[in-house]
Design a protein around this motif. Structure first.
Motif, PDB file in Angstrom:
ATOM      1  N   ASN A 127      54.169  24.852  49.639  1.00 36.49           N
ATOM      2  CA  ASN A 127      54.345  24.059  48.454  1.00 36.49           C
ATOM      3  C   ASN A 127      55.747  23.197  48.330  1.00 36.49           C
ATOM      4  OD1 ASN A 127      55.243  26.863  48.252  1.00 36.49           O
ATOM      5  ND2 ASN A 127      55.979  26.561  46.145  1.00 36.49           N
ATOM      6  N   TRP A 128      56.648  23.364  49.306  1.00 39.31           N
ATOM      7  CA  TRP A 128      57.858  22.829  49.457  1.00 39.31           C
ATOM      8  C   TRP A 128      57.979  21.771  50.224  1.00 39.31           C
ATOM      9  CZ3 TRP A 128      59.802  24.659  45.090  1.00 39.31           C
ATOM     10  CH2 TRP A 128      59.697  25.962  44.717  1.00 39.31           C
ATOM     11  N   SER A 129      58.522  20.543  49.752  1.00 41.05           N
ATOM     12  CA  SER A 129      58.651  19.434  50.751  1.00 41.05           C
ATOM     13  C   SER A 129      59.988  19.530  51.408  1.00 41.05           C
ATOM     14  CB  SER A 129      58.823  17.907  49.960  1.00 41.05           C
ATOM     15  OG  SER A 129      59.827  18.055  49.227  1.00 41.05           O
ATOM     16  N   ASN A 130      60.145  18.864  52.608  1.00 42.72           N
ATOM     17  CA  ASN A 130      61.642  18.712  53.159  1.00 42.72           C
ATOM     18  C   ASN A 130      62.612  18.433  52.047  1.00 42.72           C
ATOM     19  OD1 ASN A 130      59.987  19.277  55.654  1.00 42.72           O
ATOM     20  ND2 ASN A 130      60.655  17.091  56.139  1.00 42.72           N
ATOM     21  N   GLY A 131      62.365  17.465  51.407  1.00 40.13           N
ATOM     22  CA  GLY A 131      63.510  17.186  50.276  1.00 40.13           C
ATOM     23  C   GLY A 131      63.658  18.303  49.460  1.00 40.13           C
ATOM     24  N   ASP A 132      62.581  19.282  49.047  1.00 34.48           N
ATOM     25  CA  ASP A 132      62.995  20.174  48.365  1.00 34.48           C
ATOM     26  C   ASP A 132      63.960  21.364  48.906  1.00 34.48           C
ATOM     27  OD1 ASP A 132      60.967  19.435  46.152  1.00 34.48           O
ATOM     28  OD2 ASP A 132      59.534  20.326  47.262  1.00 34.48           O
ATOM     29  N   ILE A 133      63.475  21.545  50.337  1.00 32.34           N
ATOM     30  CA  ILE A 133      64.213  22.508  50.973  1.00 32.34           C
ATOM     31  C   ILE A 133      65.765  21.782  51.102  1.00 32.34           C
ATOM     32  CG2 ILE A 133      64.450  23.336  53.475  1.00 32.34           C
ATOM     33  CD1 ILE A 133      61.394  23.320  53.516  1.00 32.34           C
ATOM     34  N   CYS A 134      65.925  20.587  51.232  1.00 27.29           N
ATOM     35  CA  CYS A 134      67.392  20.192  51.671  1.00 27.29           C
ATOM     36  C   CYS A 134      67.982  20.276  50.351  1.00 27.29           C
ATOM     37  CB  CYS A 134      67.302  18.613  51.907  1.00 27.29           C
ATOM     38  SG  CYS A 134      66.886  18.362  53.621  1.00 27.29           S
ATOM     39  N   SER A 135      67.257  19.888  49.126  1.00 26.86           N
ATOM     40  CA  SER A 135      67.847  20.226  47.864  1.00 26.86           C
ATOM     41  C   SER A 135      68.453  21.555  47.546  1.00 26.86           C
ATOM     42  CB  SER A 135      67.050  19.913  46.589  1.00 26.86           C
ATOM     43  OG  SER A 135      67.027  18.329  46.814  1.00 26.86           O
ATOM     44  N   LYS A 136      67.444  22.540  47.917  1.00 25.25           N
ATOM     45  CA  LYS A 136      67.657  23.727  47.527  1.00 25.25           C
ATOM     46  C   LYS A 136      69.021  24.457  48.501  1.00 25.25           C
ATOM     47  CE  LYS A 136      66.708  28.019  45.745  1.00 25.25           C
ATOM     48  NZ  LYS A 136      66.881  28.198  44.121  1.00 25.25           N
ATOM     49  N   ILE A 137      69.229  23.901  49.809  1.00 19.58           N
ATOM     50  CA  ILE A 137      70.049  24.228  50.645  1.00 19.58           C
ATOM     51  C   ILE A 137      71.414  23.688  50.035  1.00 19.58           C
ATOM     52  CG2 ILE A 137      71.462  23.992  52.774  1.00 19.58           C
ATOM     53  CD1 ILE A 137      68.604  23.983  54.023  1.00 19.58           C
ATOM     54  N   GLN A 138      71.423  22.508  49.531  1.00 21.20           N
ATOM     55  CA  GLN A 138      72.638  21.891  48.857  1.00 21.20           C
ATOM     56  C   GLN A 138      72.950  22.634  47.871  1.00 21.20           C
ATOM     57  OE1 GLN A 138      74.594  19.331  50.266  1.00 21.20           O
ATOM     58  NE2 GLN A 138      75.990  20.224  48.719  1.00 21.20           N
ATOM     59  N   TYR A 139      72.165  23.221  47.009  1.00 19.08           N
ATOM     60  CA  TYR A 139      72.264  24.113  45.610  1.00 19.08           C
ATOM     61  C   TYR A 139      73.101  25.040  45.905  1.00 19.08           C
ATOM     62  CZ  TYR A 139      71.212  26.871  41.383  1.00 19.08           C
ATOM     63  OH  TYR A 139      71.700  27.597  40.645  1.00 19.08           O
ATOM     64  N   LEU A 140      72.476  26.064  47.029  1.00 15.80           N
ATOM     65  CA  LEU A 140      73.152  27.267  47.535  1.00 15.80           C
ATOM     66  C   LEU A 140      74.394  26.985  47.790  1.00 15.80           C
ATOM     67  CD1 LEU A 140      70.089  28.858  49.149  1.00 15.80           C
ATOM     68  CD2 LEU A 140      70.859  29.455  47.217  1.00 15.80           C
ATOM     69  N   HIS A 141      74.757  26.225  48.689  1.00 13.89           N
ATOM     70  CA  HIS A 141      76.049  25.598  49.154  1.00 13.89           C
ATOM     71  C   HIS A 141      77.035  25.329  47.953  1.00 13.89           C
ATOM     72  CE1 HIS A 141      79.154  23.118  51.142  1.00 13.89           C
ATOM     73  NE2 HIS A 141      79.071  23.982  51.994  1.00 13.89           N
ATOM     74  N   ASP A 142      76.644  24.673  47.152  1.00 13.07           N
ATOM     75  CA  ASP A 142      77.583  24.193  46.028  1.00 13.07           C
ATOM     76  C   ASP A 142      77.823  25.322  44.975  1.00 13.07           C
ATOM     77  OD1 ASP A 142      77.232  21.616  46.621  1.00 13.07           O
ATOM     78  OD2 ASP A 142      75.888  21.110  45.265  1.00 13.07           O
ATOM     79  N   LYS A 143      76.911  26.491  44.979  1.00 17.18           N
ATOM     80  CA  LYS A 143      77.015  27.598  44.168  1.00 17.18           C
ATOM     81  C   LYS A 143      78.186  28.581  44.952  1.00 17.18           C
ATOM     82  CE  LYS A 143      74.950  26.300  40.701  1.00 17.18           C
ATOM     83  NZ  LYS A 143      76.174  26.064  39.348  1.00 17.18           N
ATOM     84  N   PHE A 144      77.884  28.623  46.150  1.00 23.30           N
ATOM     85  CA  PHE A 144      78.677  29.343  47.087  1.00 23.30           C
ATOM     86  C   PHE A 144      80.002  28.833  46.997  1.00 23.30           C
ATOM     87  CE2 PHE A 144      80.883  30.242  50.886  1.00 23.30           C
ATOM     88  CZ  PHE A 144      80.812  31.768  50.913  1.00 23.30           C
ATOM     89  N   LYS A 145      80.211  27.551  46.953  1.00 19.93           N
ATOM     90  CA  LYS A 145      81.296  27.038  46.924  1.00 19.93           C
ATOM     91  C   LYS A 145      82.131  27.263  45.709  1.00 19.93           C
ATOM     92  CE  LYS A 145      84.091  22.490  47.676  1.00 19.93           C
ATOM     93  NZ  LYS A 145      85.122  23.020  47.114  1.00 19.93           N
ATOM     94  N   ASP A 146      81.379  27.153  44.443  1.00 20.56           N
ATOM     95  CA  ASP A 146      81.972  27.552  43.113  1.00 20.56           C
ATOM     96  C   ASP A 146      82.436  28.833  43.281  1.00 20.56           C
ATOM     97  OD1 ASP A 146      81.176  25.010  42.367  1.00 20.56           O
ATOM     98  OD2 ASP A 146      79.312  25.611  41.288  1.00 20.56           O
ATOM     99  N   VAL A 147      81.576  29.795  43.860  1.00 23.26           N
ATOM    100  CA  VAL A 147      82.084  31.318  43.698  1.00 23.26           C
ATOM    101  C   VAL A 147      83.353  31.612  44.299  1.00 23.26           C
ATOM    102  CG1 VAL A 147      81.469  33.647  44.367  1.00 23.26           C
ATOM    103  CG2 VAL A 147      79.710  32.208  43.211  1.00 23.26           C
ATOM    104  N   THR A 148      83.441  31.001  45.697  1.00 22.56           N
ATOM    105  CA  THR A 148      84.651  31.238  46.566  1.00 22.56           C
ATOM    106  C   THR A 148      85.840  30.541  45.956  1.00 22.56           C
ATOM    107  OG1 THR A 148      84.066  29.274  47.964  1.00 22.56           O
ATOM    108  CG2 THR A 148      83.415  31.445  48.506  1.00 22.56           C
ATOM    109  N   ASP A 149      85.628  29.305  45.145  1.00 17.68           N
ATOM    110  CA  ASP A 149      86.876  28.700  44.490  1.00 17.68           C
ATOM    111  C   ASP A 149      87.313  29.455  43.391  1.00 17.68           C
ATOM    112  OD1 ASP A 149      86.727  26.498  46.113  1.00 17.68           O
ATOM    113  OD2 ASP A 149      85.739  25.278  44.873  1.00 17.68           O
ATOM    114  N   PHE A 150      86.277  30.164  42.624  1.00 15.76           N
ATOM    115  CA  PHE A 150      86.726  31.098  41.480  1.00 15.76           C
ATOM    116  C   PHE A 150      87.417  32.076  42.020  1.00 15.76           C
ATOM    117  CE2 PHE A 150      85.464  34.493  38.983  1.00 15.76           C
ATOM    118  CZ  PHE A 150      86.131  34.275  37.665  1.00 15.76           C
ATOM    119  N   LEU A 151      87.218  32.888  43.324  1.00 11.64           N
ATOM    120  CA  LEU A 151      87.610  34.114  43.562  1.00 11.64           C
ATOM    121  C   LEU A 151      89.024  33.788  44.146  1.00 11.64           C
ATOM    122  CD1 LEU A 151      84.775  35.762  45.234  1.00 11.64           C
ATOM    123  CD2 LEU A 151      85.574  36.481  43.170  1.00 11.64           C
TER     124      LEU A 151
END
Length: 81
Positions: free
Chosen positions: A57-81
Motif C-alpha cells: 500500500n505504500w508508494s516510493n513517494g510515501d516511503i521517501c516522505s516517511k523517512i524525511q518525517y522521521l529525520h525531521d523529528k529526530f533532528k527536533d529531538v536532538t536539538d531540544f536535548l
C-alpha cells in the motif's frame, strides 16, 4: 498505519527502521557513498522489501516522505536535548 499493517509479519515502520539502521543504507540515503543512487531508487529498494513481506500500500513517494518525517523529528529531538 505504518506500525500495524501486516499482522504477525514485520510492519512497514519496522521494515523501514531496520533498513535505515543499517549503517551502509543510512550512508547511502545521506549521500555518503559513491553509489550515486537517488533517493527514489533507494525507496524502491525499501518498497521491494515491503512487497516481499506482503505490504503493497505504500508508494516510493510515501516511503521517501516517511523517512524525511522521521529525520525531521529526530533532528527536533536532538536539538531540544
Amino acid at each position: 498505519r505504518w506500525d500495524n499493517d501486516n499482522g504477525d509479519k514485520p510492519s512497514s515502520i519496522q521494515i523501514l527502521i531496520n533498513w535505515l539502521t543499517d549503517v551502509s543504507n543510512y550512508s547511502r540515503w545521506k549521500g555518503g557513498d559513491s553509489s550515486g543512487k537517488t533517493k527514489e531508487v533507494l525507496c524502491s529498494e525499501i518498497r521491494e522489501i515491503m512487497v516481499e513481506n506482503d505490504i503493497t500500500n505504500w508508494s516510493n513517494g510515501d516511503i521517501c516522505s516517511k523517512i524525511q518525517y522521521l529525520h525531521d523529528k529526530f533532528k527536533d529531538v536532538t536539538d531540544f536535548l
